[in-house]
Write an enzyme that holds these catalytic residues in place. Structure first.
Site, PDB file in Angstrom:
ATOM      1  CB  SER A  76      14.202  -8.805  18.177  1.00 56.25           C
ATOM      2  OG  SER A  76      13.996  -7.469  18.331  1.00 56.25           O
ATOM      3  CG  PHE A 119      13.854   2.959  -0.213  1.00 64.52           C
ATOM      4  CD1 PHE A 119      14.066   1.962   0.720  1.00 64.52           C
ATOM      5  CD2 PHE A 119      14.734   4.037  -0.247  1.00 64.52           C
ATOM      6  CE1 PHE A 119      15.114   2.046   1.632  1.00 64.52           C
ATOM      7  CE2 PHE A 119      15.789   4.119   0.656  1.00 64.52           C
ATOM      8  CZ  PHE A 119      15.980   3.117   1.601  1.00 64.52           C
ATOM      9  CB  SER A 164      20.157   7.481  21.110  1.00 64.99           C
ATOM     10  OG  SER A 164      19.009   7.601  20.285  1.00 64.99           O
ATOM     11  CG  ASN A 216      17.223   4.298   6.505  1.00 69.69           C
ATOM     12  OD1 ASN A 216      16.765   3.640   7.442  1.00 69.69           O
ATOM     13  ND2 ASN A 216      17.667   3.736   5.395  1.00 69.69           N
ATOM     14  CD  GLU A 218       7.366   1.672  15.894  1.00 69.27           C
ATOM     15  OE1 GLU A 218       7.184   2.144  17.024  1.00 69.27           O
ATOM     16  OE2 GLU A 218       8.436   1.143  15.552  1.00 69.27           O
ATOM     17  CB  THR A 261      21.159   1.883   8.867  1.00 74.46           C
ATOM     18  OG1 THR A 261      19.861   2.239   8.386  1.00 74.46           O
ATOM     19  CG2 THR A 261      21.525   0.501   8.389  1.00 74.46           C
ATOM     20  CG  HIS A 302       8.514   5.764  15.735  1.00 71.63           C
ATOM     21  ND1 HIS A 302       9.098   4.975  16.678  1.00 71.63           N
ATOM     22  CD2 HIS A 302       9.492   6.043  14.845  1.00 71.63           C
ATOM     23  CE1 HIS A 302      10.371   4.789  16.381  1.00 71.63           C
ATOM     24  NE2 HIS A 302      10.648   5.439  15.276  1.00 71.63           N
ATOM     25  NE  ARG A 308      13.287   1.299  10.036  1.00 74.76           N
ATOM     26  CZ  ARG A 308      14.201   0.501  10.586  1.00 74.76           C
ATOM     27  NH1 ARG A 308      15.186   0.035   9.862  1.00 74.76           N
ATOM     28  NH2 ARG A 308      14.122   0.204  11.864  1.00 74.76           N
ATOM     29  CE  LYS A 359      -4.196  -1.970   1.802  1.00 72.56           C
ATOM     30  NZ  LYS A 359      -5.258  -1.973   2.798  1.00 72.56           N
TER      31      LYS A 359
HETATM   32  P1  0O2 Z   1      14.374  -3.117  15.667  1.00 69.88           P
HETATM   33  O1  0O2 Z   1      13.484  -3.985  14.928  1.00 69.88           O
HETATM   34  O2  0O2 Z   1      15.686  -3.745  16.025  1.00 69.88           O
HETATM   35  O3  0O2 Z   1      14.539  -1.763  15.026  1.00 69.88           O
HETATM   36  P2  0O2 Z   1      11.800   0.885  22.933  1.00 69.88           P
HETATM   37  O4  0O2 Z   1      11.642  -0.212  21.922  1.00 69.88           O
HETATM   38  O5  0O2 Z   1      11.359   0.523  24.282  1.00 69.88           O
HETATM   39  O6  0O2 Z   1      13.184   1.502  22.896  1.00 69.88           O
HETATM   40  P3  0O2 Z   1       9.325   2.170  22.272  1.00 69.88           P
HETATM   41  O7  0O2 Z   1       8.844   3.342  23.074  1.00 69.88           O
HETATM   42  O8  0O2 Z   1       8.628   0.871  22.422  1.00 69.88           O
HETATM   43  O9  0O2 Z   1      10.894   2.060  22.469  1.00 69.88           O
HETATM   44  O10 0O2 Z   1       9.179   2.488  20.782  1.00 69.88           O
HETATM   45  P4  0O2 Z   1       9.815   3.597  19.941  1.00 69.88           P
HETATM   46  O11 0O2 Z   1      10.844   4.337  20.690  1.00 69.88           O
HETATM   47  O12 0O2 Z   1       8.700   4.365  19.303  1.00 69.88           O
HETATM   48  O13 0O2 Z   1      10.496   2.753  18.811  1.00 69.88           O
HETATM   49  C1  0O2 Z   1      11.430   1.757  19.015  1.00 69.88           C
HETATM   50  C2  0O2 Z   1      12.062   1.494  17.660  1.00 69.88           C
HETATM   51  O14 0O2 Z   1      12.519   2.756  17.132  1.00 69.88           O
HETATM   52  C3  0O2 Z   1      13.288   0.638  17.745  1.00 69.88           C
HETATM   53  O15 0O2 Z   1      12.921  -0.668  17.551  1.00 69.88           O
HETATM   54  C4  0O2 Z   1      14.139   1.129  16.598  1.00 69.88           C
HETATM   55  O16 0O2 Z   1      13.688   0.621  15.365  1.00 69.88           O
HETATM   56  C5  0O2 Z   1      13.840   2.610  16.626  1.00 69.88           C
HETATM   57  N1  0O2 Z   1      14.724   3.303  17.549  1.00 69.88           N
HETATM   58  C6  0O2 Z   1      14.370   3.932  18.690  1.00 69.88           C
HETATM   59  N2  0O2 Z   1      15.437   4.482  19.290  1.00 69.88           N
HETATM   60  C7  0O2 Z   1      16.498   4.223  18.499  1.00 69.88           C
HETATM   61  C8  0O2 Z   1      17.893   4.552  18.581  1.00 69.88           C
HETATM   62  O17 0O2 Z   1      18.368   5.191  19.509  1.00 69.88           O
HETATM   63  N3  0O2 Z   1      18.688   4.097  17.565  1.00 69.88           N
HETATM   64  C9  0O2 Z   1      18.198   3.374  16.524  1.00 69.88           C
HETATM   65  N4  0O2 Z   1      19.054   3.007  15.567  1.00 69.88           N
HETATM   66  N5  0O2 Z   1      16.878   3.047  16.429  1.00 69.88           N
HETATM   67  C10 0O2 Z   1      16.054   3.462  17.402  1.00 69.88           C
HETATM   68  P5  0O2 Z   1      13.736  -1.879  18.179  1.00 69.88           P
HETATM   69  O18 0O2 Z   1      12.938  -2.462  19.304  1.00 69.88           O
HETATM   70  O19 0O2 Z   1      15.130  -1.483  18.450  1.00 69.88           O
HETATM   71  O20 0O2 Z   1      13.624  -2.936  17.048  1.00 69.88           O
HETATM   72  P1  0O2 Z   2      12.343  -0.377  -6.431  1.00 66.99           P
HETATM   73  O1  0O2 Z   2      11.576  -0.102  -7.679  1.00 66.99           O
HETATM   74  O2  0O2 Z   2      13.658  -1.052  -6.653  1.00 66.99           O
HETATM   75  O3  0O2 Z   2      12.453   0.819  -5.538  1.00 66.99           O
HETATM   76  P2  0O2 Z   2      10.201  -6.985  -1.297  1.00 66.99           P
HETATM   77  O4  0O2 Z   2       9.086  -6.829  -0.325  1.00 66.99           O
HETATM   78  O5  0O2 Z   2      10.625  -8.412  -1.538  1.00 66.99           O
HETATM   79  O6  0O2 Z   2       9.948  -6.220  -2.560  1.00 66.99           O
HETATM   80  P3  0O2 Z   2      12.065  -6.499   0.739  1.00 66.99           P
HETATM   81  O7  0O2 Z   2      12.252  -7.936   1.004  1.00 66.99           O
HETATM   82  O8  0O2 Z   2      11.330  -5.693   1.751  1.00 66.99           O
HETATM   83  O9  0O2 Z   2      11.421  -6.268  -0.658  1.00 66.99           O
HETATM   84  O10 0O2 Z   2      13.462  -5.906   0.406  1.00 66.99           O
HETATM   85  P4  0O2 Z   2      14.235  -4.713   1.051  1.00 66.99           P
HETATM   86  O11 0O2 Z   2      15.678  -5.099   1.012  1.00 66.99           O
HETATM   87  O12 0O2 Z   2      13.638  -4.386   2.360  1.00 66.99           O
HETATM   88  O13 0O2 Z   2      14.051  -3.518   0.027  1.00 66.99           O
HETATM   89  C1  0O2 Z   2      12.801  -3.021  -0.331  1.00 66.99           C
HETATM   90  C2  0O2 Z   2      12.910  -1.930  -1.373  1.00 66.99           C
HETATM   91  O14 0O2 Z   2      13.729  -0.889  -0.859  1.00 66.99           O
HETATM   92  C3  0O2 Z   2      13.515  -2.384  -2.669  1.00 66.99           C
HETATM   93  O15 0O2 Z   2      12.896  -1.651  -3.703  1.00 66.99           O
HETATM   94  C4  0O2 Z   2      14.958  -1.871  -2.572  1.00 66.99           C
HETATM   95  O16 0O2 Z   2      15.474  -1.639  -3.844  1.00 66.99           O
HETATM   96  C5  0O2 Z   2      14.740  -0.594  -1.812  1.00 66.99           C
HETATM   97  N1  0O2 Z   2      15.921  -0.104  -1.102  1.00 66.99           N
HETATM   98  C6  0O2 Z   2      16.584  -0.673  -0.078  1.00 66.99           C
HETATM   99  N2  0O2 Z   2      17.602   0.102   0.314  1.00 66.99           N
HETATM  100  C7  0O2 Z   2      17.567   1.212  -0.480  1.00 66.99           C
HETATM  101  C8  0O2 Z   2      18.345   2.398  -0.540  1.00 66.99           C
HETATM  102  O17 0O2 Z   2      19.284   2.622   0.226  1.00 66.99           O
HETATM  103  N3  0O2 Z   2      17.981   3.320  -1.491  1.00 66.99           N
HETATM  104  C9  0O2 Z   2      16.923   3.128  -2.330  1.00 66.99           C
HETATM  105  N4  0O2 Z   2      16.600   4.066  -3.208  1.00 66.99           N
HETATM  106  N5  0O2 Z   2      16.189   2.021  -2.311  1.00 66.99           N
HETATM  107  C10 0O2 Z   2      16.507   1.072  -1.389  1.00 66.99           C
HETATM  108  P5  0O2 Z   2      11.422  -1.878  -4.242  1.00 66.99           P
HETATM  109  O18 0O2 Z   2      10.517  -0.944  -3.478  1.00 66.99           O
HETATM  110  O19 0O2 Z   2      11.064  -3.347  -4.196  1.00 66.99           O
HETATM  111  O20 0O2 Z   2      11.425  -1.430  -5.713  1.00 66.99           O
END
Ligand code: 0O2
Ligand code: 0O2
Length: 191
Positions: free
Chosen positions: A42, A32, A105, A139, A130, A143, A111, A68, A13
């Site tokens: 996790s 994307f 951080s 990102n 989420e 990442t 979100h 995302r 969607k």
């Molecule tokens: P994943 O799948 O590893 O990314 P909490 O999870 O308790 O910290 P809360 O309140 O439940 O937080 O949710 P929140 O803060 O809305 O979102 C949590 C998610 O946001 C995390 O998921 C991360 O994806 C991202 N996030 C939040 N804080 C940070 C940060 O400091 N650094 C990074 N890189 N990402 C962050 P998870 O659980 O880590 O899962």
């Molecule tokens: P398009 O036309 O290439 O943008 P799937 O659900 O199997 O399609 P999946 O498993 O979720 O995909 O794969 P992933 O690795 O999460 O990537 C999803 C989409 O994000 C793919 O494009 C990737 O090409 C795109 N993507 C990942 N990283 C980047 C980045 O850094 N830059 C850009 N521009 N695209 C990225 P689509 O949406 O399938 O099609």
């Protein structure tokens, strides 16, 4: 499995939004979309950290299904938020604006927690999901910080934490400079 379907449908969607802009030859606020179901280890770690029981899992863990949305510019984030608010196929439960109010951080993203109705063969059921909306630059930071954090098991010394937070600020400054260039270009086009 149901969470796999939720992620699959939401990705489709949200990608459709991007494709509609493309079809109209308009610039899309979405670059994307990616998505994942939270891995079991996790989920277990978060259940302990947040004191969530197995019975409460479906109600209390909001990100078992996570998608995302990556946007080119900061202002696109709020356009995508508006598009999601207008939809009738998902119900917003909560919004957290870590774009304007970064986490300690240095993390920035918008979100949105939604309830998404899934049509299953035995009826309709709502699942929490989420949606994280962020710029390409946010990102990049999230990442790398996530992968460093993972390898260090979350035990950063305070100076490393500070450095990462400062990098987050630099990344945000880049986002703002890119927006400013974009606005100048848009103004030129209008003249
Ligand atoms: P994943 O799948 O590893 O990314 P909490 O999870 O308790 O910290 P809360 O309140 O439940 O937080 O949710 P929140 O803060 O809305 O979102 C949590 C998610 O946001 C995390 O998921 C991360 O994806 C991202 N996030 C939040 N804080 C940070 C940060 O400091 N650094 C990074 N890189 N990402 C962050 P998870 O659980 O880590 O899962
Ligand atoms: P398009 O036309 O290439 O943008 P799937 O659900 O199997 O399609 P999946 O498993 O979720 O995909 O794969 P992933 O690795 O999460 O990537 C999803 C989409 O994000 C793919 O494009 C990737 O090409 C795109 N993507 C990942 N990283 C980047 C980045 O850094 N830059 C850009 N521009 N695209 C990225 P689509 O949406 O399938 O099609």
């Amino acid at each position: 499995m149901p969470y796999e379907y939720v992620v699959k449908e939401l990705k489709e969607k949200l990608r459709n939004i991007r494709d509609q802009y493309k079809d109209k030859s308009e610039t899309s606020p979405i670059e994307f979309v990616t998505g994942r179901v939270k891995p079991v280890d996790s989920i277990q770690e978060k259940m302990v950290r947040r004191n969530i029981s197995e019975e409460r899992l479906e109600n209390d863990m909001e990100d078992i299904a996570g998608v995302r949305v990556m946007c080119p510019f900061v202002e696109n984030i709020y356009e995508v938020v508006e598009l999601i608010r207008k939809r009738s196929d998902m119900r917003i439960i909560e919004e957290r604006d870590y774009v304007t109010n970064a986490k300690p951080s240095g993390y920035r993203s918008y979100h949105i927690v939604i309830k998404y109705p899934l049509e299953l063969i035995n009826g309709k059921k709502e699942f929490l999901a989420e949606i994280q909306i962020r710029t390409l630059a946010m990102n990049f930071w999230a990442t790398l910080e996530h992968s460093l954090n993972y390898k260090k098991n979350g035990n950063f010394t305070s100076d490393i934490e500070l450095e990462l937070e400062q990098m987050g600020q630099k990344v945000y400054a880049l986002d703002q400079e890119m927006s400013s260039i974009r606005n100048k270009i848009l103004n030129c086009k209008e003249k």
